[in-house]
Design an enzyme around this catalytic site. Structure first.
Site, PDB file in Angstrom:
ATOM      1  N   HIS A   1       1.095  -1.132  -0.039  1.00 55.04           N
ATOM      2  CA  HIS A   1       0.047   0.468  -0.142  1.00 55.04           C
ATOM      3  C   HIS A   1       0.994   1.104   0.027  1.00 55.04           C
ATOM      4  CE1 HIS A   1      -3.431  -1.870   0.168  1.00 55.04           C
ATOM      5  NE2 HIS A   1      -3.206  -2.783   0.944  1.00 55.04           N
TER       6      HIS A   1
ATOM      7  N   ASP B   1      -0.249  -5.463   5.353  1.00 57.17           N
ATOM      8  CA  ASP B   1      -1.725  -6.442   4.777  1.00 57.17           C
ATOM      9  C   ASP B   1      -1.175  -6.159   3.172  1.00 57.17           C
ATOM     10  OD1 ASP B   1      -2.477  -3.728   4.759  1.00 57.17           O
ATOM     11  OD2 ASP B   1      -4.503  -4.176   3.615  1.00 57.17           O
ATOM     12  N   GLU B   2      -1.765  -7.298   2.566  1.00 58.27           N
ATOM     13  CA  GLU B   2      -1.729  -6.907   1.111  1.00 58.27           C
ATOM     14  C   GLU B   2      -0.475  -6.469   0.758  1.00 58.27           C
ATOM     15  OE1 GLU B   2      -6.571  -6.628   0.282  1.00 58.27           O
ATOM     16  OE2 GLU B   2      -4.995  -4.325   0.844  1.00 58.27           O
ATOM     17  N   ASN B   3       0.583  -7.238   0.503  1.00 52.06           N
ATOM     18  CA  ASN B   3       1.976  -7.091   0.142  1.00 52.06           C
ATOM     19  C   ASN B   3       1.843  -8.383  -0.789  1.00 52.06           C
ATOM     20  OD1 ASN B   3       4.329  -6.556  -1.322  1.00 52.06           O
ATOM     21  ND2 ASN B   3       5.111  -7.156   0.989  1.00 52.06           N
TER      22      ASN B   3
ATOM     23  N   GLU C   1      -1.397 -10.136   8.495  1.00 47.54           N
ATOM     24  CA  GLU C   1      -0.276 -11.189   7.155  1.00 47.54           C
ATOM     25  C   GLU C   1       1.005 -11.180   7.917  1.00 47.54           C
ATOM     26  OE1 GLU C   1      -2.899  -9.382   6.090  1.00 47.54           O
ATOM     27  OE2 GLU C   1      -2.889  -9.518   3.903  1.00 47.54           O
TER      28      GLU C   1
END
Lengths: 688, 688
Positions: free
Chosen positions: A252, A332-334, A384
Site C-alpha cells: 500500500h 497487509d496485501e503485499n 499477514e
C-alpha cells in the site's frame, strides 16, 4: 392508527411499570433490574461528582446535561460542571475511586442505581462513570407530558477490552468534524478504540515537518496537521477512547513512494543506450497517488537501508502525537511482485537466508519493532505479519475470510495458539454493506475451537472496519451507523445476548438518538435524494430507497476501477444502505399471508404492491426533469411489473405460465441497475 | 399533477430555448444574453487555465469539477487541476491576467462566454474567475436525461466592494466546520468579507499564548487555536474572502474581565471594617462569563494604563493571524454605567477634558489606532465610535435603527458626510427572523438623501449579521440561509434588481444548491422535528412548521433571560424559520378566491383548512408519546378552530356572530405558544 395509539398509550403511561424488555439499552448491560416507580426529571435536576476521577468527567457530565436538555427541552439550572463536590445535594451523585487510564485492561465497570429521589453512579474510574452516564441517557422514558427514569439497578462491565472502530481516511479524506462526531458515536456505544488508518496508496494524511514532501506531493492537500491530530487524541481521551494510528507498510506504498521513489522496490531496466538516467541500465521507478481501489504493487524496498532510515524518522515524528501504547503498521496485501522482479532484493534475501517473501516481510517488520519500542509503542499489524519469526509482542489483527480464500477468523485462532494477542475484524467489514445481523452474530470468540483460558484471554476483542473507497464525508456516517452499534453490543455485552429481533428493535431507537451527536446517517439521505430528484418531491425516491440496498461485498466497484476516488458519490446507491427499511415488514406480511390467507393478511401484502406501483409511476414523473433518476427506472419497472402480476396472482387472475411468472420475479434478482439490488426479491419469490 | 408535469416538460426540453427569466442566477449578473443552442456536458469535459492567476484558482476549479460531477453524476476524467495550461484543448478555458489580492477594491469582474463547443471565462484576476465558475454552475440546465449549459454571454462585476457576513461565535461557539461551510456559502454567493465576531461577554474565542488566562477562564474551553484561525484565513483566501476579526471593546467586556478584572471599570466600595481585601475601602470587582443575552455593564477602564498595555499585547498576538487590512474593535453598546460610578475614571475625564462618556470612549478608541496601525491594520468599529475626534481612517459600521431609537441607517449618512468610509448592517440583522424581502429591499445607498459622488463612494457596501444568542451549530445555517443569498444579490447586483417575486423563485433553487456545500439549513429541520416527535412520524410537525415562524426581533428572548447560552435550542421554534413555506401559497389562494369566488378557487382555500385540521389531529396523536409536542398544541388548536369555522363561513353555514368570528381569527394572532407565531394570520383575516 387508533389501535397503534392505544398500544402506545398503554406502553407509556407513567404509572405503568416499565418492563426490562421495553428498555432500549445498547450495548445491553450485564445486569439490569427494574422496579416499580420513577425518578421524575425537572429543571432542578443537578449533578455532583465526588472521589478522585480524571478531570475528563467534568466535560462528560456537562455534555450529558446538554444532551438531556436537548431531548427533554428542560431548562436545567446547572450549566457547566467544573469541579468536585460542586452541588453536594444534587440528585445525581457520581463517585469514582480513581482516574481512568486510556488503554486496554482499565476497569470500565459502573453501577447505576436509580431511586425515586436519587440517582447514583458508582465506578472505579471515570471511564466507567462515562459509560454509566450513557446508560442513564438510554434509560430516559417519557409519558405524554414528562420525562423520567424508571427505578432500577444496573451493574455493567465490558466483555472485551478492545472494542474498536477503524476509519480509513486515505481513500476518501475525512475532515476533523467527521472524526469527532464518530468518536462521540463510539463513546455513546461504550466503544474504546479508534483506529485511524492514516496512510494508504491513495494518500498520506499526516502533516510532516521533517519529511514535508509526503504532504506536498502525496496528500492532494488533504491531511491533518499535527495540532489537529493532537486535538483529536485529546478529544478521544476526554471520551475514554484510545487512538491507534496506522501507517500501512511495506505494501500500500503508492503515496509514500510518490514522495520518496528511491525506497521503492520496482526496478526499471532501461533498454538501449540512452545515457539519460542511469548508466547501469536501471532507473528508479516513479510513482503517483493511486486514484483507483484495489491492491497495487508499489512496495517499500526492505533491502534498502534508506527505507529504515526514513521510517525511523517518520516514527520519531508521528509517535509522540499518540500517547497510546499501540501503533498499527499495516502489513497487509503485499503482493511481492516488485520484490520478485528486483535482482537486488533477491540477492538480499539470499544473503540473509530469507526463503520467501513472507520471511522478507517479517525481516522488514522486525526492523520496525525497536523503532516503535523506542517510543513506548507495541507493534500491531494485519494478520499477514503473523509469520514464524514475528515478535510475540506484536498484536495480530485478524481480517481475512472466505473472500480472501481463508476460513473466517482462522488467523485469530492461529495467533492465540502461537501466543499472540489478537483483535478480530473479519466479519466486521461494515463498508461492504452486509446486513446488521451478520455482524451482530459474529463473535470474536471462535465457536467449535478448543482454546485454553490463556488463549482465550489473548482475544482482546474486535474492531469494525470502515474502508472508504466508496464513502465520502457526506455518506460515511450512514455506512457506519447504526450497524456499528450492534457490533459494539457484541463486544461489550454477555455472549448470550444474541436475540436479533430485540437488537433490531433497540437499534432503531439508538440510531435515532445518535443524531443528537451530529451524526448524519439519517439526515443526509434526503440531501442525496434531493440532488437526484433535482429539487423535486423526494417521496417516491425515498420509498424506493426503502427496498433497495447497495451492491454488497466488492461488487459495486468491480475491479476497483468503476469508481475513482474523485468520482461522484451522489448517486442512488449512496442514498441507500444495508438493511433496507421495508424488507422485513414485507417479508413478515408475506409470511403471515402464506400462513393464513385471510383478507386482512392479503391486504397487507397488496398494500406493498400498490405502493411500489405508485412509486414506479412517481419515479417516471420525476425523471422528466431529473437525469439522475433515469438509471433507477429499469429497476423500479421490474418491481412494478412483478407487483402488478402478483396482484393478479393473489386474486387468482394471473394468466401467466408458471415459468413466465418465475422469470418475471427473477427479473427482480438483478444487479444491473444503479449499483443497487432489490431487498425484497427473496420475499417476492415466496409468493410463487 | 399532470398539468404540472406538462408545464415542466415544456420548460425543460433541450431543444426549447431557455429564457433569461428561467435562469436561477443569484446574485443576478450585470449583463446576461442568452442565445439559441446549448453546450452539452459529458465526461470528456475538461478545464484549462492560462494567464497569471493566483494558485487559488487550481483548488477553485477542482472544487468546481467535484460539484459539477456531484450534481450530474458524470464521471469526469479530469480529477485535479494543479498547474497552468494543463489541458490546452479543454472545453472550458479560464484566463486571468493577474493574481487577485484579497481585500477591498480588487477587480472581481469576469466575462463568461458559453458557445456550443467551448466555454471561456476571462477575468482580470482569479477572484473574478472564481465568481465566473459560480455563475457557470448556476447556468447548469437539464432535460430528462442530460445536462447542458445554454449558449450565452455574461458580463459581471459587483456593485459594492464590501459584501460581508458577520458570525458571532461568542454567544454560541461555532466549530470550525460551521465556519468553513458558511465561507463556502459566501463564496457561492460572490460575497467577499467574513467578519468574525470573536469576543463578547459570553466568551473569548482566540487561543492566546501570552495571555492564556483568557482561554483558561473565559472560554469554557471553546475557542479556536491560532493554527485553526490561520487555517480558516487560508481557507477563506482560497475562496476569495477577506477575514475581518473583531475583539469587542471597551463594552461587552465580561469575558475579558473574567480573566483580567483589574482593568475593569466597576468599583466596589467596601462597607464596614473588614480588612480582608483593601484597606482603602475599595476593591476590584470580580466578573464571570455572561450566560444571558443583552447589554451588560462590564466595561474596560479607559483610565487605566494597564488596559492599553494588555490590549496592545493582545493585538500584537492576534493581528499577525489576520493578513487583511482591517480590524474591528466593536465599540458598541457601552452603557458607561460603571464609568459614571467610578471616581477615578471621573477624575481622569476631568483631567483630560473629556466632557462625557462619548468623548471618553473616543479617547479610548484612539489609543487603539496606533496599536493596529503598527500591524498595518485600519480600525473599524460599530457606529458608536463615530464621535467628533475619531480618526478619519476608521470605518464606521452602521447598525442601529428604529429598534435602538434611531432612524434606520442614519449613522451611515452621518459617516459619509463627515468623511468616513462605512458599511451598512442595519436592515441585515438576519438573526431577528424577519422575512427575506425586508432584507432584500434594504439598499446600502440611502434613498432621499443627497450625497455627492465622493460621499457615495464611501459607502463600501453591507454586511449581514448573524448574532448567535439563539443559534447553535445545529440551527445556525437555517438562520443564515437562504436569506443571506438575497442580501448578497442586493450588494452585488444592479440597484434596479428589486423584483421580489423573481428573487423568491430563484432563491428556492439557490437554497437547494447550497446543500452541496455541506450547509445544513434544510436537512437539520427534520433532525429537530424527529427529536420533538420522539422518533415518531414527523409529517404533521413538518406541515405545521410550514405555517409557523419564530418570534421576530428580540421578542423570543424577552429581556435576554428566558434563554441562557446553555438552554436547549431543540424546540419547535428552532425548527421553524422566517418566510414560512406555505404562507405565500395560502395568501395567493385567499386573494384569488376573494377576487373570484369560483368553486376551484374555493377548493384551493379549503384544502389548506382541511390540511390544518388534519395537522392538529396528527399533533394530538403525536403528543401522546412526545412531551415536546405539548407546547405546540394550543397554537395548532387555534388554527384548527379558525379553519373549522372558516370552512363553515365559506359554505355560508357559520352561525357565529361577526365579533365572535373576529375573536376566533384574532386568537391566531398570538405569540404565547412555543415561541412561534402563525404566519397565516393576516391572510386568515382577509376572509372575514
Amino acid at each position: 392508527m387508533k389501535y397503534l395509539l392505544v398500544l402506545l398509550l398503554a406502553g407509556i403511561t407513567s404509572s405503568a411499570q416499565i418492563q426490562k424488555e421495553q428498555l432500549n439499552l445498547m450495548p445491553w448491560p450485564q445486569s439490569v433490574v427494574v422496579n416499580d416507580g420513577n425518578f421524575a426529571l425537572n429543571k432542578n435536576f443537578k449533578v455532583n461528582i465526588t472521589g478522585n476521577p480524571n478531570s475528563r468527567i467534568f466535560g462528560g457530565v456537562t455534555r450529558f446535561l446538554r444532551r438531556l436538555d436537548g431531548r427533554t427541552g428542560i431548562f436545567f439550572e446547572q450549566g457547566f460542571i467544573t469541579k468536585l463536590n460542586e452541588v453536594p445535594t444534587a440528585e445525581l451523585q457520581i463517585n469514582c475511586t480513581k482516574s481512568g487510564k486510556i488503554g486496554l485492561y482499565e476497569d470500565e465497570s459502573y453501577h447505576l442505581d436509580i431511586k425515586q429521589n436519587q440517582i447514583t453512579i458508582n465506578a472505579t474510574s471515570d471511564l466507567g462513570a462515562l459509560h454509566g452516564l450513557e446508560t442513564l441517557l438510554q434509560m430516559l422514558q417519557n409519558n405524554s407530558n414528562s420525562f423520567y427514569f424508571p427505578i432500577s439497578q444496573i451493574s455493567d462491565f465490558p466483555r472485551f477490552t478492545w472494542r474498536g472502530l477503524m476509519i480509513d481516511v486515505a481513500r476518501h479524506f475525512q475532515p476533523i468534524d467527521v472524526i469527532k462526531r464518530n468518536i462521540d458515536g463510539l463513546a455513546a456505544m461504550k466503544m474504546n478504540v479508534f483506529h485511524w488508518h492514516l496512510v494508504d496508496d491513495q494518500g498520506w494524511r499526516i502533516e510532516m515537518k521533517k519529511h514535508a514532501k509526503l504532504i506536498e506531493v502525496a496528500s492532494d492537500g488533504m491531511y491533518y496537521t499535527q495540532e489537529e491530530i493532537k486535538n483529536i487524541v485529546k478529544y478521544a481521551d476526554e471520551r475514554g477512547i484510545l487512538v491507534v494510528p496506522e501507517i500501512d507498510v511495506p505494501g500500500h506504498g503508492s503515496a509514500i513512494l510518490t514522495a520518496y521513489p528511491e525506497i521503492g522496490s520496482k526496478v526499471i531496466t532501461l533498454t538501449g543506450g540512452t545515457s539519460e538516467k542511469n548508466i547501469q541500465g536501471t532507473a528508479i521507478a516513479t510513482y503517483g497517488i493511486e486514484r483507483n481501489a484495489g491492491i497495487f504493487s508499489p512496495t517499500l524496498d526492505p533491502s534498502n537501508p534508506k527505507t529504515y532510515q526514513l521510517l525511523s524518522e517518520i516514527f520519531d515524528e508521528v509517535c509522540p502525537l499518540f500517547p497510546g501504547a499501540y501503533f498499527h503498521i499495516g502489513g497487509d496485501e503485499n503482493e511481492g511482485k516488485d520484490w520478485d522482479a528486483n535482482p537486488k532484493i533477491q540477492e538480499f534475501m539470499k544473503k540473509n537466508k530469507l526463503a520467501n517473501n513472507h520471511e522478507l516481510q517479517t525481516y522488514f517488520t522486525m526492523q520496525l519493532v525497536p523503532m516503535l519500542k523506542k517510543h513506548g509503542k507495541q507493534l500491531m499489524g494485519w494478520e499477514e505479519i503473523l509469520t514464524k519469526n514475528m515478535s510475540k509482542d506484536a498484536i495480530i489483527h485478524s481480517w481475512r475470510g472466505p473472500n480472501e480464500g481463508m476460513a473466517a477468523g482462522q488467523s485469530l485462532v492461529d495467533a492465540v495458539k502461537k501466543g499472540y494477542k489478537t483483535v478480530l475484524s473479519n466479519g466486521y467489514y461494515i463498508d461492504l454493506m452486509y446486513p446488521v445481523a451478520s455482524h451482530y452474530l459474529n463473535d470474536p470468540m471462535p465457536k467449535g475451537v478448543d482454546l485454553t483460558a490463556e488463549e482465550k484471554a489473548r482475544i482482546l476483542g474486535g474492531e469494525a472496519t470502515m474502508w472508504t473507497e466508496l464513502a465520502t464525508p457526506t455518506t460515511i456516517d450512514s455506512r457506519l451507523w447504526p450497524r456499528t452499534a450492534a457490533i459494539a453490543e457484541r463486544l461489550w455485552s454477555a455472549q448470550d445476548i444474541t436475540d436479533v429481533a430485540s437488537m433490531r428493535k433497540r437499534l432503531d431507537v439508538v440510531s435515532y438518538r445518535l443524531e443528537e451527536l451530529g451524526l448524519t446517517h439519517i439526515r443526509n439521505k434526503a440531501v442525496i435524494l434531493r440532488n437526484i430528484s433535482n429539487n423535486q418531491n423526494i417521496k417516491s425516491l425515498n420509498e424506493f430507497a426503502n427496498v433497495c440496498e447497495p451492491l454488497k461485498g466488492y461488487t459495486r466497484n468491480k475491479g476497483g476501477t468503476e469508481y475513482q476516488m474523485y468520482s461522484p458519490f451522489t448517486l442512488f446507491a449512496d442514498a441507500c444502505g444495508p438493511d433496507a427499511k421495508e424488507s422485513l415488514a414485507f417479508d413478515d406480511a408475506v409470511s403471515q399471508y402464506l400462513a393464513s390467507k385471510t383478507p386482512e393478511n392479503k391486504e397487507k401484502v397488496t398494500a406493498f404492491f400498490n405502493k411500489w406501483i405508485a412509486v414506479n409511476k412517481g419515479l417516471i414523473e420525476l425523471s422528466a426533469n431529473a437525469p439522475l433518476v433515469q438509471p433507477i427506472l429499469p429497476l423500479s419497472k421490474k418491481l412494478n411489473d412483478a407487483s402488478q402480476e402478483l396482484l393478479l396472482v393473489l386474486d387468482n387472475k394471473s394468466t401467466l405460465k408458471a415459468d413466465d411468472l418465475k422469470n418475471l420475479i427473477e427479473q427482480c434478482n438483478t444487479k444491473d441497475h444503479a449499483d443497487v439490488e432489490l431487498s425484497v426479491y427473496a420475499s417476492l419469490k415466496k409468493l410463487i
